[in-house]
Design an enzyme around this catalytic site. Structure first.
Site, PDB file in Angstrom:
ATOM      1  N   ASN A  35     -79.628 -50.801  39.798  1.00  0.00           N
ATOM      2  CA  ASN A  35     -80.902 -50.138  40.043  1.00  0.00           C
ATOM      3  C   ASN A  35     -80.690 -49.019  41.061  1.00  0.00           C
ATOM      4  OD1 ASN A  35     -83.612 -49.597  39.847  1.00  0.00           O
ATOM      5  ND2 ASN A  35     -84.312 -51.565  40.643  1.00  0.00           N
ATOM      6  N   HIS A  75     -89.112 -47.032  33.712  1.00  0.00           N
ATOM      7  CA  HIS A  75     -88.020 -46.961  34.683  1.00  0.00           C
ATOM      8  C   HIS A  75     -86.705 -46.752  33.940  1.00  0.00           C
ATOM      9  CE1 HIS A  75     -86.161 -47.399  38.519  1.00  0.00           C
ATOM     10  NE2 HIS A  75     -85.644 -48.595  38.310  1.00  0.00           N
ATOM     11  N   CYS A  94     -85.831 -41.866  38.722  1.00  0.00           N
ATOM     12  CA  CYS A  94     -84.876 -42.830  38.179  1.00  0.00           C
ATOM     13  C   CYS A  94     -84.086 -42.265  37.012  1.00  0.00           C
ATOM     14  CB  CYS A  94     -85.599 -44.097  37.764  1.00  0.00           C
ATOM     15  SG  CYS A  94     -87.052 -43.808  36.714  1.00  0.00           S
TER      16      CYS A  94
END
Length: 329
Positions: free
Chosen positions: A295, A275, A113
């Site tokens: 995301n 994240h 990520c």
């Protein structure tokens, strides 16, 4: 007889001792967690997904990479000062010519990520700073596989600020999704079966895929700065409004993984890891202020890959670890 009566009274008393409510909701999982969250609040909705805790963690990184900025990183802070910002802002409409801002990518079963957030921000800001003349789709894999220990630990996680510093010093090539276009497309296939193993960090390749006409060294895009954004909502808004999307990191709990729509605010479920994502704007929904976020879990998660998270209270640490940079154009 007295002993038996006393024992019985103790047993009855213990039966009515209330459990720690917060500890109980933190251990909820699966459908029980979804049912509790959907009934306990009205800000956001969750849905059950058949997936193990281990599989959820495949998409996350070690929590240390999402921690609040150290003194060294805070020393790089740059602040944009504006008299005011609009109540609602969406980078997708503000810079509608930049296709990358609308793009939702898929990191698959790798905690990459941090590389995706950086690659997406770099793509967006290069387009914004060139007024749409340059629209590269930057390769997360080039950061993931080649930055090495300078950034962190590959699929186990990395520091967003280090990814941007690598962009400044070494440059990053283009690359789309799995089997996609560009110099180095993402090499890890999306998980479509719901039962996929954890991915290993790809090896670093300093060459472009077969058939790509530009040499690796010539395909590099560079930055000229990498900096932290001060830990307050107004500074983050001003940075986005003036320069474009930013990368941020935060702590993830299971109720976030099961997010479907609305304004997320941690309610229940266990902590899973860190994240990194891309913040593209802000607004208010039913009286609740939020950040608008892209995301990297594919378009089938959340609101077509995007989500909203409560703004102004450093929800899950998301306002404590925001970074940005300027493109060399």
């Amino acid at each position: 007889m007295k002993f038996l009566i006393l024992t019985a009274l103790c047993a009855v008393t213990l039966a009515f001792v209330p459990i720690n409510h917060q500890s109980a909701v933190e251990t909820l999982t699966g459908q029980a967690l979804v049912d509790y969250v959907n009934s306990a609040q009205s800000l956001f909705k969750t849905e059950h997904v058949e997936i193990t805790e281990e599989e959820m963690k495949f998409k996350l990184m070690d929590g240390k990479y999402a921690a609040a900025h150290s003194d060294e990183i805070r020393a790089t802070e740059q602040e944009v000062v504006l008299a005011s910002v609009p109540a609602t802002f969406d980078s997708r409409t503000q810079w509608s010519e930049c296709k990358s801002i609308k793009l939702i990518r898929d990191q698959a079963t790798c905690g990459s990520c941090w590389a995706f957030g950086a690659a997406e921000m770099i793509s967006d800001r290069t387009c914004i700073e060139t007024k749409g003349a340059q629209q590269p789709i930057i390769s997360p894999d080039d950061l993931l596989s080649c930055c090495g220990s300078s950034c962190g630990n590959g699929c186990e996680g990395g520091y967003p600020i280090q990814a941007l510093r690598w962009w400044d010093s070494k440059g990053v090539v283009t690359g789309g999704d799995y089997h996609g276009a560009g110099c180095k497309p993402y090499p890890i296939a999306p998980c479509t079966s719901g039962n996929c193993p954890e991915s290993k960090t790809p090896s670093c390749s300093m060459s472009c895929q077969s058939g790509y006409s530009t040499a690796y060294a010539k395909d590099k895009h560079f930055g000229v700065s990498a900096y932290a954004v001060p830990k307050n909502a107004a500074s983050i808004q001003a940075e986005i409004y003036a320069n474009g999307p930013v990368e941020a990191a935060f702590s993830v709990y299971e109720d976030f993984y099961k997010y479907k729509s609305g304004v997320y605010k941690h309610t229940a479920g266990k902590y899973l890891g860190g994240h990194a994502i891309k913040i593209i704007g802000w607004g208010t929904e039913s009286g609740s202020p939020y950040w608008l976020v892209a995301n990297s879990w594919g378009v089938n998660w959340g609101e077509s890959g995007f989500f909203k998270i409560y703004r102004g209270d450093d929800q899950c640490g998301i306002e404590s670890a925001v970074v940005a940079g300027k493109a060399k154009v």
